[in-house]
Enzyme design. Sequence first.
Site, PDB file in Angstrom:
ATOM      1  N   LYS A 162       6.214  -1.728  18.491  1.00  0.00           N
ATOM      2  CA  LYS A 162       6.286  -2.570  17.288  1.00  0.00           C
ATOM      3  C   LYS A 162       5.596  -1.956  16.074  1.00  0.00           C
ATOM      4  CE  LYS A 162       2.303  -5.673  17.020  1.00  0.00           C
ATOM      5  NZ  LYS A 162       1.895  -7.032  16.669  1.00  0.00           N
ATOM      6  N   LYS A 210       0.823  -1.214   0.000  1.00  0.00           N
ATOM      7  CA  LYS A 210       0.000   0.000   0.000  1.00  0.00           C
ATOM      8  C   LYS A 210       0.857   1.265   0.000  1.00  0.00           C
ATOM      9  CE  LYS A 210      -2.450  -1.266   3.686  1.00  0.00           C
ATOM     10  NZ  LYS A 210      -2.197  -2.704   3.896  1.00  0.00           N
ATOM     11  N   ARG A 216       0.660 -13.331   2.196  1.00  0.00           N
ATOM     12  CA  ARG A 216       0.937 -11.907   2.364  1.00  0.00           C
ATOM     13  C   ARG A 216       0.580 -11.239   1.050  1.00  0.00           C
ATOM     14  NH1 ARG A 216       1.558  -8.422   6.355  1.00  0.00           N
ATOM     15  NH2 ARG A 216       2.817  -9.967   7.490  1.00  0.00           N
ATOM     16  N   PHE A 256      11.495  -5.784   5.138  1.00  0.00           N
ATOM     17  CA  PHE A 256      12.403  -6.444   6.086  1.00  0.00           C
ATOM     18  C   PHE A 256      11.628  -6.971   7.289  1.00  0.00           C
ATOM     19  CE2 PHE A 256      14.824  -4.856   9.995  1.00  0.00           C
ATOM     20  CZ  PHE A 256      15.374  -6.095  10.311  1.00  0.00           C
ATOM     21  N   ASP A 304       8.528 -11.211  10.265  1.00  0.00           N
ATOM     22  CA  ASP A 304       7.284 -11.407  11.012  1.00  0.00           C
ATOM     23  C   ASP A 304       6.515 -12.618  10.499  1.00  0.00           C
ATOM     24  OD1 ASP A 304       5.508 -10.283  13.098  1.00  0.00           O
ATOM     25  OD2 ASP A 304       4.107 -10.022  11.449  1.00  0.00           O
ATOM     26  N   ASP A 347       5.537 -15.844  12.725  1.00  0.00           N
ATOM     27  CA  ASP A 347       4.113 -16.183  12.890  1.00  0.00           C
ATOM     28  C   ASP A 347       3.715 -17.422  12.102  1.00  0.00           C
ATOM     29  OD1 ASP A 347       3.874 -13.990  14.500  1.00  0.00           O
ATOM     30  OD2 ASP A 347       2.885 -12.713  13.020  1.00  0.00           O
ATOM     31  N   ASP A 403      -5.715  -3.569  12.403  1.00  0.00           N
ATOM     32  CA  ASP A 403      -5.113  -4.808  11.904  1.00  0.00           C
ATOM     33  C   ASP A 403      -5.590  -6.008  12.721  1.00  0.00           C
ATOM     34  OD1 ASP A 403      -3.752  -3.779   9.771  1.00  0.00           O
ATOM     35  OD2 ASP A 403      -1.746  -4.051  10.603  1.00  0.00           O
ATOM     36  N   ASP A 404      -5.665  -5.828  14.035  1.00  0.00           N
ATOM     37  CA  ASP A 404      -6.151  -6.902  14.916  1.00  0.00           C
ATOM     38  C   ASP A 404      -7.592  -7.267  14.577  1.00  0.00           C
ATOM     39  OD1 ASP A 404      -3.704  -6.639  16.159  1.00  0.00           O
ATOM     40  OD2 ASP A 404      -4.489  -5.672  17.960  1.00  0.00           O
ATOM     41  N   PHE A 443      -4.122   2.178  13.941  1.00  0.00           N
ATOM     42  CA  PHE A 443      -3.708   1.329  12.823  1.00  0.00           C
ATOM     43  C   PHE A 443      -3.564  -0.126  13.269  1.00  0.00           C
ATOM     44  CE2 PHE A 443      -0.617  -0.581   9.946  1.00  0.00           C
ATOM     45  CZ  PHE A 443      -1.017  -0.124   8.699  1.00  0.00           C
ATOM     46  N   ASP A 491       5.749  -8.643  21.585  1.00  0.00           N
ATOM     47  CA  ASP A 491       4.694  -9.358  20.869  1.00  0.00           C
ATOM     48  C   ASP A 491       4.875 -10.867  21.026  1.00  0.00           C
ATOM     49  OD1 ASP A 491       2.522  -9.799  19.137  1.00  0.00           O
ATOM     50  OD2 ASP A 491       3.827  -9.878  17.394  1.00  0.00           O
TER      51      ASP A 491
END
Length: 351
Positions: free
Chosen positions: A192, A53, A108, A94, A99, A103, A233-234, A229, A170
């Site tokens: 984060k 984005k 993605r 990066f 991440d 996870d 996302d959550d 933000f 996290d």
Amino acid sequence: MFASRKLVETALGEVKKKFVRVVSAKLPADGMEYDLVQYRCRNLFDNTVIGGKYSRASLCVDAIRALQPHLREETQELQAVCEAASTLEIIQSFYLIADDIMDNSETRRGKPCWFRREGVGMSAINDAFIMDSFVEDVLRLALPGHINLDRLCEAYRKSKQKTLIGQFLDTSSVNQIQSFTWDRYELMVENKTSHYTVFHPLQMALLISDVLAYHGSVKKAAYQIGFLFQSQDDFLDVYGDPKVTGKIGTDIQDGKCTWLAVRALQKMHSSPQISAALIAEFKECFGSSDPEKVEKIKKIYDKLALRDEFRRFEQHFSGEIKKSIAEIPDVIQPLRPVLDGFVTKLVNRNA
């Protein structure tokens, strides 16, 4: 923001060339290894940097053009600052590569994560390190001789430190339900997400514009925007459409400390006589990859009406952010409409 996105897309073409050049320059130009590295770097860039984005780089460009009105016209100087701002997208890639590995994510941007691509695997870790290692080289090529070049590089290093600490918080919170408090969540998000997503692009814009003061004056609004933000996302991880978000949500399965999980526990603990059974079910099911247990967590969220509550929170908190934006000092007041517009675009986003 749309105009800035177009500028970033154009700049990324030049940034890619610079990135490939500085990495491959570490090897003899007449060897096959030189060609191998060039091929890998182009492929890496095309598949992890291109196609996002570009919100961080676009925010930085918007802020620079607001602070330096003469850059509203497309000039060579504007091209240079757009290239510098676009290094934020290398930084983003990066973090995302690392991440996704941590996870164990599947997708993605609607495609398999980089580490899941054929021929990549765990070598993706080294790819992420390469991106990080050469950001400053690309930045120095984009803005040679800039008076604040060393400060820009130092700002990146400090931003990275905060982000990595945030990522530690996290991962350390995974399945640690007793630590799911607003204090932990807010600290984790500040480190984060908020700093590198919002504050660092603004700090970069101020330094490129040779504004050395007032950085702290934008931090409150920047961190609030980052909180909004991340909470979005959550929310989208659970309630978003993977076809739109480009990512299959796994926060429940991964046992992540999220806005939804923290608020659910807060609401259940506020009425233990009513919610004792729900709390027990939550503890039993949260962090499991069993589809039935994941559905039970979603039903708990629905029973607690978290979907509607989040939308109310989003509307209220965006209003609070705009109050903070209005408090930004007059000397850098051109940033106010930039941040107002950024927040407006965030509200009710679906990706």
